[in-house]
Design a protein around this motif. Structure first.
Motif, PDB file in Angstrom:
ATOM      1  N   THR A 238       0.809  -1.214   0.000  1.00 37.83           N
ATOM      2  CA  THR A 238       0.000   0.000   0.000  1.00 37.83           C
ATOM      3  C   THR A 238       0.847   1.271   0.000  1.00 37.83           C
ATOM      4  OG1 THR A 238      -1.684  -1.188   1.235  1.00 37.83           O
ATOM      5  CG2 THR A 238      -1.883   1.202   1.188  1.00 37.83           C
ATOM      6  N   HIS A 239       1.865   1.295   0.870  1.00 39.99           N
ATOM      7  CA  HIS A 239       2.624   2.540   1.073  1.00 39.99           C
ATOM      8  C   HIS A 239       4.005   2.523   0.433  1.00 39.99           C
ATOM      9  CE1 HIS A 239      -0.497   3.800   3.818  1.00 39.99           C
ATOM     10  NE2 HIS A 239      -0.374   2.661   4.480  1.00 39.99           N
ATOM     11  N   GLY A 240       4.442   1.380  -0.075  1.00 36.16           N
ATOM     12  CA  GLY A 240       5.762   1.269  -0.696  1.00 36.16           C
ATOM     13  C   GLY A 240       6.780   0.672   0.253  1.00 36.16           C
ATOM     14  N   LYS A 241       7.856   0.157  -0.344  1.00 36.24           N
ATOM     15  CA  LYS A 241       8.957  -0.406   0.445  1.00 36.24           C
ATOM     16  C   LYS A 241       9.872   0.722   0.879  1.00 36.24           C
ATOM     17  CE  LYS A 241       9.227  -4.946  -1.686  1.00 36.24           C
ATOM     18  NZ  LYS A 241      10.058  -5.919  -2.394  1.00 36.24           N
ATOM     19  N   LEU A 242      10.434   0.567   2.050  1.00 35.79           N
ATOM     20  CA  LEU A 242      11.395   1.539   2.548  1.00 35.79           C
ATOM     21  C   LEU A 242      12.774   1.162   2.014  1.00 35.79           C
ATOM     22  CD1 LEU A 242      11.460   4.048   4.300  1.00 35.79           C
ATOM     23  CD2 LEU A 242      11.988   2.603   6.255  1.00 35.79           C
ATOM     24  N   VAL A 243      13.320   1.984   1.105  1.00 33.13           N
ATOM     25  CA  VAL A 243      14.629   1.739   0.511  1.00 33.13           C
ATOM     26  C   VAL A 243      15.492   2.961   0.762  1.00 33.13           C
ATOM     27  CG1 VAL A 243      15.887   1.269  -1.636  1.00 33.13           C
ATOM     28  CG2 VAL A 243      13.608   0.289  -1.282  1.00 33.13           C
ATOM     29  N   ASP A 244      16.547   2.780   1.536  1.00 35.65           N
ATOM     30  CA  ASP A 244      17.446   3.890   1.886  1.00 35.65           C
ATOM     31  C   ASP A 244      16.682   5.083   2.458  1.00 35.65           C
ATOM     32  OD1 ASP A 244      19.683   2.452   1.007  1.00 35.65           O
ATOM     33  OD2 ASP A 244      19.442   3.194  -1.039  1.00 35.65           O
ATOM     34  N   GLY A 245      15.701   4.798   3.299  1.00 37.20           N
ATOM     35  CA  GLY A 245      14.948   5.840   3.974  1.00 37.20           C
ATOM     36  C   GLY A 245      13.856   6.479   3.145  1.00 37.20           C
ATOM     37  N   VAL A 246      13.620   5.989   1.921  1.00 38.77           N
ATOM     38  CA  VAL A 246      12.606   6.564   1.035  1.00 38.77           C
ATOM     39  C   VAL A 246      11.583   5.487   0.700  1.00 38.77           C
ATOM     40  CG1 VAL A 246      12.229   7.604  -1.239  1.00 38.77           C
ATOM     41  CG2 VAL A 246      14.294   8.138   0.040  1.00 38.77           C
ATOM     42  N   ARG A 247      10.310   5.847   0.705  1.00 36.38           N
ATOM     43  CA  ARG A 247       9.248   4.904   0.326  1.00 36.38           C
ATOM     44  C   ARG A 247       9.201   4.785  -1.200  1.00 36.38           C
ATOM     45  NH1 ARG A 247       7.201   1.452   4.010  1.00 36.38           N
ATOM     46  NH2 ARG A 247       7.302   2.466   6.011  1.00 36.38           N
ATOM     47  N   VAL A 248       9.378   3.575  -1.700  1.00 36.04           N
ATOM     48  CA  VAL A 248       9.360   3.302  -3.132  1.00 36.04           C
ATOM     49  C   VAL A 248       8.066   2.563  -3.448  1.00 36.04           C
ATOM     50  CG1 VAL A 248      10.529   2.111  -5.018  1.00 36.04           C
ATOM     51  CG2 VAL A 248      11.866   3.150  -3.171  1.00 36.04           C
TER      52      VAL A 248
END
Length: 156
Positions: free
Chosen positions: A84-94
Motif C-alpha cells: 500500500t505505502h511502498g517499500k522503505l529503501v534507503d529511507g525513502v518509500r518506493v
C-alpha cells in the motif's frame, strides 16, 4: 478505543491498507504463478542446452559469465503495508503496486540456434550489427548456417 480501531482496520495500519487488501492478495497470487513458471523454465534449461544470455541492451554473454545479469521477479511486498505505502529503501518509500511480473532485467537464455536467429533479427537495414559481445566472457557466436549433421556451428 483501540478495539474499535482494530475492527475498522483489521488487516493493516490504516483504511488505505484495508482498501488495498484485495489487490494485494491478487498480486501475491500473480507473483506466485510467475515464480512457479520461472522455476519450471529454469529447471528445463541448462548451460549445455542454452549457453547464451542476452540482456535487454543486446549484450551477449555466456551462461557462466559473472557479469551477466540473472532473472529476478519483484516481490509485491512482504506485507500489506509495503504494498500500500511502498517499500522503505534507503529511507525513502518506493511504490510497489504492480501486476507486471515479467523478469525485471529482461534476460533471455538462448540456444545457439535461437541466438543465430536473434542476431539476424537485430541487424540494422544496412546489415549493421545491433548487438555486442561481453568483453569479459567473449562468447563465441554462432554463424548463420547449419551443418549437414544439424545444429549451429560456433565461430571464434
Amino acid at each position: 478505543m483501540l478495539a474499535s480501531i482494530a475492527t475498522l482496520v483489521p488487516h493493516g495500519c490504516c483504511p488505505d491498507c484495508e482498501e488495498a487488501l484485495p489487490s494485494y492478495e491478487r498480486a501475491l497470487a500473480a507473483y506466485g504463478e510467475a515464480a512457479a513458471l520461472m522455476a519450471e523454465r529454469e529447471a528445463s534449461i541448462s548451460a549445455q542446452t542454452h549457453p547464451f544470455v542476452v540482456t535487454r541492451n543486446s549484450a551477449i554473454h555466456l551462461w557462466k559469465c559473472p557479469s551477466a545479469p540473472r532473472e529476478e521477479l519483484n516481490h509485491p511486498g512482504d506485507t500489506l503495508t509495503e504494498w500500500t505505502h511502498g517499500k522503505l529503501v534507503d529511507g525513502v518509500r518506493v511504490p510497489v503496486r504492480s501486476y507486471d511480473w515479467a523478469p525485471t532485467n529482461e534476460v533471455r537464455r538462448m540456444t545457439g540456434e535461437e541466438l543465430a536467429d536473434w542476431i539476424r533479427s537485430v541487424r540494422g537495414p544496412q546489415g549493421v550489427l545491433n548487438y555486442r559481445r561481453c568483453n569479459r566472457c567473449q562468447p563465441s557466436l554462432p554463424v548463420a548456417y547449419t551443418s549437414s549433421a544439424g545444429g549451429v556451428h560456433l565461430k571464434d
